[in-house]
Enzyme design. Structure first.
Site, PDB file in Angstrom:
ATOM      1  N   ARG A   8     -21.236  12.180  -0.257  1.00  0.00           N
ATOM      2  CA  ARG A   8     -20.982  11.787  -1.433  1.00  0.00           C
ATOM      3  C   ARG A   8     -20.960  10.584  -1.138  1.00  0.00           C
ATOM      4  O   ARG A   8     -20.883   9.569  -0.138  1.00  0.00           O
ATOM      5  CB  ARG A   8     -19.068  12.297  -0.796  1.00  0.00           C
ATOM      6  CG  ARG A   8     -18.172  12.127  -1.818  1.00  0.00           C
ATOM      7  CD  ARG A   8     -17.107  12.210  -1.768  1.00  0.00           C
ATOM      8  NE  ARG A   8     -16.040  11.807  -3.257  1.00  0.00           N
ATOM      9  CZ  ARG A   8     -14.950  11.752  -2.915  1.00  0.00           C
ATOM     10  NH1 ARG A   8     -14.032  11.368  -2.215  1.00  0.00           N
ATOM     11  NH2 ARG A   8     -14.077  11.422  -4.147  1.00  0.00           N
ATOM     12  N   HIS A   9     -20.553  10.057  -2.434  1.00  0.00           N
ATOM     13  CA  HIS A   9     -20.615   8.274  -3.202  1.00  0.00           C
ATOM     14  C   HIS A   9     -20.216   7.830  -2.051  1.00  0.00           C
ATOM     15  O   HIS A   9     -18.712   8.162  -1.815  1.00  0.00           O
ATOM     16  CB  HIS A   9     -21.139   8.278  -4.327  1.00  0.00           C
ATOM     17  CG  HIS A   9     -19.895   8.665  -5.284  1.00  0.00           C
ATOM     18  ND1 HIS A   9     -18.684   7.908  -5.433  1.00  0.00           N
ATOM     19  CD2 HIS A   9     -19.318   9.997  -5.666  1.00  0.00           C
ATOM     20  CE1 HIS A   9     -17.930   8.872  -5.700  1.00  0.00           C
ATOM     21  NE2 HIS A   9     -18.196  10.265  -6.367  1.00  0.00           N
ATOM     22  N   ARG A  58     -22.727   6.131 -10.069  1.00  0.00           N
ATOM     23  CA  ARG A  58     -22.006   6.045  -7.727  1.00  0.00           C
ATOM     24  C   ARG A  58     -22.756   6.620  -6.541  1.00  0.00           C
ATOM     25  O   ARG A  58     -22.507   5.718  -6.171  1.00  0.00           O
ATOM     26  CB  ARG A  58     -20.679   6.095  -8.361  1.00  0.00           C
ATOM     27  CG  ARG A  58     -20.572   7.869  -9.205  1.00  0.00           C
ATOM     28  CD  ARG A  58     -18.204   7.802  -9.295  1.00  0.00           C
ATOM     29  NE  ARG A  58     -18.652   9.717  -9.403  1.00  0.00           N
ATOM     30  CZ  ARG A  58     -18.947   9.921 -10.736  1.00  0.00           C
ATOM     31  NH1 ARG A  58     -19.418   9.125 -11.455  1.00  0.00           N
ATOM     32  NH2 ARG A  58     -18.461  10.975 -10.760  1.00  0.00           N
ATOM     33  N   GLU A  82     -21.659  15.447 -11.093  1.00  0.00           N
ATOM     34  CA  GLU A  82     -20.443  16.067 -10.057  1.00  0.00           C
ATOM     35  C   GLU A  82     -20.374  17.090 -11.551  1.00  0.00           C
ATOM     36  O   GLU A  82     -20.898  17.142 -12.477  1.00  0.00           O
ATOM     37  CB  GLU A  82     -19.272  14.627 -10.615  1.00  0.00           C
ATOM     38  CG  GLU A  82     -17.722  15.066  -9.917  1.00  0.00           C
ATOM     39  CD  GLU A  82     -18.017  15.923  -9.278  1.00  0.00           C
ATOM     40  OE1 GLU A  82     -17.960  17.580  -8.632  1.00  0.00           O
ATOM     41  OE2 GLU A  82     -17.025  14.824  -7.992  1.00  0.00           O
ATOM     42  N   HIS A 149     -21.745  14.066  -5.195  1.00  0.00           N
ATOM     43  CA  HIS A 149     -20.697  13.517  -5.481  1.00  0.00           C
ATOM     44  C   HIS A 149     -19.794  14.754  -4.792  1.00  0.00           C
ATOM     45  O   HIS A 149     -19.893  16.170  -4.346  1.00  0.00           O
ATOM     46  CB  HIS A 149     -20.063  14.166  -6.719  1.00  0.00           C
ATOM     47  CG  HIS A 149     -20.897  13.416  -7.850  1.00  0.00           C
ATOM     48  ND1 HIS A 149     -20.452  11.794  -8.466  1.00  0.00           N
ATOM     49  CD2 HIS A 149     -22.605  13.422  -8.113  1.00  0.00           C
ATOM     50  CE1 HIS A 149     -21.948  11.670  -8.981  1.00  0.00           C
ATOM     51  NE2 HIS A 149     -22.435  12.334  -9.067  1.00  0.00           N
TER      52      HIS A 149
END
Length: 209
Positions: A8-9, A58, A82, A149
């Site tokens: 995940r970012h 991101r 996402e 995401h």
């Protein structure tokens, strides 16, 4: 044995304010950029062979921190974006609850939301397909790091493993810049080796939206 690291970012200002990002292209904040550096110093020890990322900044900028350490080129795949949250995007969760109470109630119970929000089935399918594609491009026995995401990671992994929604809901949301380690071999297929691993943080977990 092949390995996928689904990452995940890092943190964004919208994460910090519990605002729904979805596919809005929100950048990392200073905390998120440092998280990406800290996480990369751990991930580099896993000797990644390939980095794949969502094209949203991101995630891409999170992946860039690992690319800088490893010297690897980042491959971008829009399927790792996402979940699309439609009219929710840009709203705080409190605003979603007020403006779309029925949809919010379904979301809190892990059900399909309806309206313009992408279905969990579609989300899981597209991310799982991208995970398969990334694994197939890696060298035999290689390690691929995928920067993506929160909701995308959880639903894509669930679809890859064939888990029902009820089982998937027992997993806590991934913290920013934390990851899931998946391994694959011919006898056992895909298995979860580790979940929610990453640099230390004392911050509360933002919702994966």
């Amino acid at each position: 044995m092949s390995r996928l690291i689904v990452w995940r970012h890092g943190n964004t200002d919208w994460n910090a304010s519990h605002r729904v990002q979805g596919q809005t292209d929100v950048p990392l904040n200073a905390v998120g950029r440092q998280q990406a550096v800290d996480a990369s110093e751990l991930l580099i020890k896993m000797r990644p062979d390939m980095i794949v990322s969502s094209d949203l900044h991101r995630a891409a900028d999170t992946a860039a921190a690992l690319a800088a350490l490893s010297g690897l080129t980042i491959n971008y795949d829009k399927r790792f974006r996402e979940r699309y949250f439609g009219n929710w995007q840009g709203l705080t969760m409190a605003e979603v609850a007020e403006l779309y109470p029925d949809q919010y109630e379904r979301w809190t119970h892990g059900q399909e939301v309806g309206g313009e929000v992408e279905t969990l089935a579609d989300l899981g399918r597209r991310v799982s397909e991208a995970l398969h594609a990334a694994a197939e491009l890696s060298p035999p026995g290689g390690t691929v790091v995928v920067a993506t995401h929160g909701a995308a990671a959880r639903q894509g992994i669930g679809h890859l493993l064939g888990w029902p929604l009820e089982q998937l809901r027992t997993l806590r949301a991934l913290q920013n810049c934390h990851w899931v380690e998946l391994t694959h071999d011919r006898e056992r297929g895909w298995q979860v080796a580790a979940y929610n691993v990453g640099p230390f943080t004392d911050r509360p977990v933002p919702p994966p939206v």
